[in-house]
Design a protein around this motif. Sequence first.
Motif, short mmCIF file in Angstrom:
data_model
loop_
_atom_site.label_atom_id
_atom_site.label_comp_id
_atom_site.label_asym_id
_atom_site.label_seq_id
_atom_site.Cartn_x
_atom_site.Cartn_y
_atom_site.Cartn_z
N GLY A 14 0.77 -1.23 0.00
CA GLY A 14 0.00 0.00 0.00
C GLY A 14 0.80 1.28 0.00
O GLY A 14 0.53 2.18 -0.80
N LEU A 15 1.79 1.40 0.89
CA LEU A 15 2.55 2.65 0.95
C LEU A 15 3.35 2.87 -0.32
O LEU A 15 3.47 4.00 -0.79
N GLN A 16 3.89 1.82 -0.87
CA GLN A 16 4.64 1.96 -2.12
C GLN A 16 3.70 2.38 -3.25
O GLN A 16 4.02 3.25 -4.04
N ARG A 17 2.51 1.79 -3.29
CA ARG A 17 1.53 2.19 -4.33
C ARG A 17 1.13 3.65 -4.14
O ARG A 17 1.02 4.39 -5.11
N ASP A 18 0.91 4.06 -2.89
CA ASP A 18 0.58 5.47 -2.63
C ASP A 18 1.70 6.38 -3.13
O ASP A 18 1.46 7.39 -3.77
N ALA A 19 2.95 6.01 -2.80
CA ALA A 19 4.10 6.83 -3.19
C ALA A 19 4.22 6.90 -4.71
O ALA A 19 4.48 7.97 -5.27
N GLU A 20 4.05 5.78 -5.40
CA GLU A 20 4.17 5.77 -6.86
C GLU A 20 3.04 6.57 -7.52
O GLU A 20 3.27 7.27 -8.50
N LEU A 21 1.83 6.47 -6.98
CA LEU A 21 0.71 7.25 -7.50
C LEU A 21 0.96 8.74 -7.32
O LEU A 21 0.81 9.53 -8.26
N LEU A 22 1.39 9.13 -6.11
CA LEU A 22 1.68 10.53 -5.84
C LEU A 22 2.82 11.04 -6.71
O LEU A 22 2.76 12.14 -7.25
N LYS A 23 3.84 10.23 -6.89
CA LYS A 23 4.99 10.59 -7.74
C LYS A 23 4.51 10.87 -9.16
O LYS A 23 4.85 11.88 -9.77
N ALA A 24 3.69 9.98 -9.71
CA ALA A 24 3.19 10.14 -11.08
C ALA A 24 2.34 11.41 -11.20
O ALA A 24 2.45 12.14 -12.19
N LEU A 25 1.51 11.69 -10.20
CA LEU A 25 0.67 12.89 -10.24
C LEU A 25 1.51 14.16 -10.22
O LEU A 25 1.26 15.10 -10.99
N ILE A 26 2.51 14.19 -9.35
CA ILE A 26 3.35 15.39 -9.24
C ILE A 26 4.18 15.57 -10.51
O ILE A 26 4.32 16.68 -11.03
N GLU A 27 4.72 14.47 -11.04
CA GLU A 27 5.49 14.55 -12.29
C GLU A 27 4.62 14.99 -13.45
O GLU A 27 5.08 15.73 -14.33
N SER A 28 3.35 14.58 -13.47
CA SER A 28 2.45 14.98 -14.56
C SER A 28 2.20 16.49 -14.55
O SER A 28 1.80 17.05 -15.56
N ALA A 29 2.47 17.12 -13.40
CA ALA A 29 2.34 18.58 -13.30
C ALA A 29 3.65 19.28 -13.63
O ALA A 29 3.77 20.49 -13.49
N GLY A 30 4.66 18.50 -14.07
CA GLY A 30 5.92 19.09 -14.53
C GLY A 30 7.01 19.21 -13.48
O GLY A 30 8.02 19.87 -13.72
N HIS A 31 6.84 18.57 -12.34
CA HIS A 31 7.83 18.66 -11.27
C HIS A 31 8.75 17.44 -11.26
O HIS A 31 8.44 16.42 -11.87
N THR A 32 9.85 17.54 -10.54
CA THR A 32 10.80 16.44 -10.37
C THR A 32 10.56 15.78 -9.02
O THR A 32 10.41 16.47 -8.01
N VAL A 33 10.52 14.44 -9.00
CA VAL A 33 10.21 13.72 -7.77
C VAL A 33 11.22 12.60 -7.54
O VAL A 33 11.51 11.82 -8.44
N ASP A 34 11.76 12.54 -6.31
CA ASP A 34 12.58 11.41 -5.86
C ASP A 34 11.78 10.61 -4.85
O ASP A 34 10.93 11.16 -4.14
N LEU A 35 12.05 9.31 -4.76
CA LEU A 35 11.47 8.46 -3.72
C LEU A 35 12.60 8.06 -2.78
O LEU A 35 13.65 7.61 -3.22
N THR A 36 12.38 8.22 -1.48
CA THR A 36 13.35 7.81 -0.48
C THR A 36 12.71 6.74 0.39
O THR A 36 11.70 7.01 1.06
N GLY A 37 13.26 5.55 0.37
CA GLY A 37 12.75 4.46 1.18
C GLY A 37 13.32 4.51 2.58
O GLY A 37 14.43 4.97 2.79
N ILE A 38 12.54 4.05 3.54
CA ILE A 38 12.98 4.00 4.93
C ILE A 38 13.13 2.56 5.37
O ILE A 38 12.69 1.62 4.71
N ASP A 39 13.76 2.37 6.52
CA ASP A 39 14.00 1.06 7.11
C ASP A 39 12.75 0.62 7.85
O ASP A 39 12.35 1.25 8.82
N ILE A 40 12.14 -0.47 7.42
CA ILE A 40 10.90 -0.92 8.04
C ILE A 40 11.10 -1.31 9.50
O ILE A 40 10.20 -1.17 10.32
N ALA A 41 12.28 -1.76 9.89
CA ALA A 41 12.52 -2.12 11.29
C ALA A 41 12.52 -0.89 12.20
O ALA A 41 12.20 -0.98 13.37
N ALA A 42 12.91 0.23 11.67
CA ALA A 42 12.91 1.49 12.43
C ALA A 42 12.45 2.60 11.49
O ALA A 42 13.25 3.39 11.01
#
Length: 146
Positions: A14-42
């Motif tokens: 779910g969180l990855q799908r949310d991030a990818e959907l949000l990334k695509a929406l922001i990029e479609s508006a002409g912006h640059t987007v990076d994804l930063t993953g976090i450590d699931i244990a912490a």
Amino acid sequence: MTFNIITNIVKGLGLQRDAELLKALIESAGHTVDLTGIDIAAPWKIDASQTPTFHDVNIFIEVICQPIPPASENWFIPNSEWYIPEYESGFSRMDRVLCKTRDGLNIWSSRVGAKASYIGFEATDFFKPWIIREKKFFHLLGNSTS
């Protein structure tokens, strides 16, 4: 503008799908987007060995990690049921709280006032006229233990 979406993107759920959907929406508006993953244990810790890149906006989905990467603004999209005390140290640095649901908006508005906004993030079929609208839902087997 440049955006950095920060969340748990290592499971493909779910969180990855949310991030990818949000990334695509922001990029479609002409912006640059990076994804930063976090450590699931912490999930409140980010890999300090990474060289931080400055972004105009950090968007934290569900987690608020430390240290907070450099950005002009920090936005938080909470999943309220997963908000944990470890996020409090970074919460004071959030400029906006973007709520997926009207219930979330009520919850977070009482805490942060005008910093909270409703963004709607409830369904991908929201505007399909052939989908019958019913006020009920069934959530089946994600990876949540709740």
